[in-house]
Design a protein around this motif. Structure first.
Motif, PDB file in Angstrom:
ATOM      1  N   LEU A 188       0.827  -1.199   0.000  1.00 37.93           N
ATOM      2  CA  LEU A 188       0.000   0.000   0.000  1.00 37.93           C
ATOM      3  C   LEU A 188       0.866   1.256   0.000  1.00 37.93           C
ATOM      4  O   LEU A 188       0.615   2.213  -0.727  1.00 37.93           O
ATOM      5  CB  LEU A 188      -0.925   0.035   1.208  1.00 37.93           C
ATOM      6  CG  LEU A 188      -2.158  -0.835   1.173  1.00 37.93           C
ATOM      7  CD1 LEU A 188      -2.951  -0.663   2.475  1.00 37.93           C
ATOM      8  CD2 LEU A 188      -3.038  -0.473  -0.004  1.00 37.93           C
ATOM      9  N   LEU A 189       1.893   1.243   0.837  1.00 39.88           N
ATOM     10  CA  LEU A 189       2.800   2.385   0.933  1.00 39.88           C
ATOM     11  C   LEU A 189       3.540   2.587  -0.387  1.00 39.88           C
ATOM     12  O   LEU A 189       3.669   3.695  -0.880  1.00 39.88           O
ATOM     13  CB  LEU A 189       3.788   2.210   2.079  1.00 39.88           C
ATOM     14  CG  LEU A 189       4.789   3.331   2.285  1.00 39.88           C
ATOM     15  CD1 LEU A 189       4.070   4.612   2.685  1.00 39.88           C
ATOM     16  CD2 LEU A 189       5.802   2.960   3.353  1.00 39.88           C
ATOM     17  N   TYR A 190       4.001   1.488  -0.975  1.00 44.24           N
ATOM     18  CA  TYR A 190       4.740   1.574  -2.244  1.00 44.24           C
ATOM     19  C   TYR A 190       3.846   2.108  -3.355  1.00 44.24           C
ATOM     20  O   TYR A 190       4.252   2.984  -4.105  1.00 44.24           O
ATOM     21  CB  TYR A 190       5.297   0.193  -2.619  1.00 44.24           C
ATOM     22  CG  TYR A 190       6.022   0.188  -3.937  1.00 44.24           C
ATOM     23  CD1 TYR A 190       7.299   0.740  -4.043  1.00 44.24           C
ATOM     24  CD2 TYR A 190       5.431  -0.344  -5.076  1.00 44.24           C
ATOM     25  CE1 TYR A 190       7.952   0.755  -5.257  1.00 44.24           C
ATOM     26  CE2 TYR A 190       6.080  -0.341  -6.285  1.00 44.24           C
ATOM     27  CZ  TYR A 190       7.352   0.219  -6.375  1.00 44.24           C
ATOM     28  OH  TYR A 190       8.005   0.227  -7.568  1.00 44.24           O
ATOM     29  N   THR A 191       2.600   1.606  -3.428  1.00 47.28           N
ATOM     30  CA  THR A 191       1.717   2.067  -4.500  1.00 47.28           C
ATOM     31  C   THR A 191       1.274   3.506  -4.281  1.00 47.28           C
ATOM     32  O   THR A 191       1.099   4.248  -5.240  1.00 47.28           O
ATOM     33  CB  THR A 191       0.488   1.158  -4.637  1.00 47.28           C
ATOM     34  OG1 THR A 191      -0.199   1.095  -3.393  1.00 47.28           O
ATOM     35  CG2 THR A 191       0.885  -0.234  -5.089  1.00 47.28           C
ATOM     36  N   SER A 192       1.111   3.921  -3.024  1.00 44.31           N
ATOM     37  CA  SER A 192       0.720   5.311  -2.780  1.00 44.31           C
ATOM     38  C   SER A 192       1.888   6.257  -3.072  1.00 44.31           C
ATOM     39  O   SER A 192       1.687   7.371  -3.557  1.00 44.31           O
ATOM     40  CB  SER A 192       0.222   5.510  -1.360  1.00 44.31           C
ATOM     41  OG  SER A 192       1.272   5.380  -0.433  1.00 44.31           O
ATOM     42  N   ASP A 193       3.129   5.824  -2.791  1.00 48.27           N
ATOM     43  CA  ASP A 193       4.292   6.648  -3.129  1.00 48.27           C
ATOM     44  C   ASP A 193       4.469   6.742  -4.641  1.00 48.27           C
ATOM     45  O   ASP A 193       4.825   7.788  -5.169  1.00 48.27           O
ATOM     46  CB  ASP A 193       5.571   6.065  -2.499  1.00 48.27           C
ATOM     47  CG  ASP A 193       5.658   6.347  -1.017  1.00 48.27           C
ATOM     48  OD1 ASP A 193       4.887   7.210  -0.524  1.00 48.27           O
ATOM     49  OD2 ASP A 193       6.493   5.715  -0.350  1.00 48.27           O
ATOM     50  N   ALA A 194       4.212   5.650  -5.347  1.00 44.78           N
ATOM     51  CA  ALA A 194       4.347   5.657  -6.810  1.00 44.78           C
ATOM     52  C   ALA A 194       3.254   6.547  -7.432  1.00 44.78           C
ATOM     53  O   ALA A 194       3.498   7.221  -8.440  1.00 44.78           O
ATOM     54  CB  ALA A 194       4.238   4.235  -7.347  1.00 44.78           C
ATOM     55  N   ALA A 195       2.080   6.564  -6.832  1.00 45.25           N
ATOM     56  CA  ALA A 195       0.995   7.391  -7.363  1.00 45.25           C
ATOM     57  C   ALA A 195       1.254   8.863  -7.125  1.00 45.25           C
ATOM     58  O   ALA A 195       0.789   9.713  -7.884  1.00 45.25           O
ATOM     59  CB  ALA A 195      -0.331   6.985  -6.730  1.00 45.25           C
ATOM     60  N   ASP A 196       2.010   9.195  -6.072  1.00 39.80           N
ATOM     61  CA  ASP A 196       2.313  10.590  -5.765  1.00 39.80           C
ATOM     62  C   ASP A 196       3.302  11.190  -6.757  1.00 39.80           C
ATOM     63  O   ASP A 196       3.341  12.414  -6.907  1.00 39.80           O
ATOM     64  CB  ASP A 196       2.885  10.722  -4.346  1.00 39.80           C
ATOM     65  CG  ASP A 196       1.818  10.453  -3.290  1.00 39.80           C
ATOM     66  OD1 ASP A 196       0.618  10.523  -3.631  1.00 39.80           O
ATOM     67  OD2 ASP A 196       2.194  10.177  -2.132  1.00 39.80           O
ATOM     68  N   GLU A 197       4.073  10.368  -7.399  1.00 39.80           N
ATOM     69  CA  GLU A 197       5.108  10.903  -8.312  1.00 39.80           C
ATOM     70  C   GLU A 197       4.574  11.173  -9.680  1.00 39.80           C
ATOM     71  O   GLU A 197       3.642  10.847 -10.195  1.00 39.80           O
ATOM     72  CB  GLU A 197       6.279   9.924  -8.404  1.00 39.80           C
ATOM     73  CG  GLU A 197       7.020   9.834  -7.089  1.00 39.80           C
ATOM     74  CD  GLU A 197       8.134   8.806  -7.138  1.00 39.80           C
ATOM     75  OE1 GLU A 197       8.411   8.240  -8.218  1.00 39.80           O
ATOM     76  OE2 GLU A 197       8.718   8.572  -6.100  1.00 39.80           O
TER      77      GLU A 197
END
Length: 98
Positions: free
Chosen positions: A89-98
């Motif tokens: 979840l953290l990885y996908t939310s960080d990837a979506a922020d970029e």
């Protein structure tokens, strides 16, 4: 369990909650990133988790886990799977922020 033993358990939990550590860092991080509401939610969730852990330990679930390797393995792998889920979840939310 006798009352004075409950009081000592409560005192230990309070001292643990007062000591800075990774949980305090997480509360500060979530407060800075998400505001006061998210900080309060993190702090309350952490307190609930510690209280639940103390209650489970005090009621003897620890003994059950020690005596049953299958239950211990189930809890261990479920916890690892949950941590992987949170990491994804953290990885996908960080990837979506970029």
């Amino acid at each position: 369990m006798e009352f004075h033993l409950w009081l000592s358990l409560v005192a230990i939990c309070i001292l643990g909650a007062l000591s800075p550590g990774p949980s305090l860092a997480l509360v500060i991080k979530n407060t800075l990133n998400g505001g006061a509401y998210q900080g309060y939610a993190t702090a309350i969730s952490h307190g609930f988790g510690v209280a639940l852990y103390a209650a489970i330990t005090a009621t003897g679930i620890g003994l059950l886990i020690v005596q049953s390797p299958m239950i211990f393995s189930t809890i261990k792998y479920a916890g690892a799977a949950f941590l992987l889920y949170l990491g994804c979840l953290l990885y996908t939310s960080d990837a979506a922020d970029e």
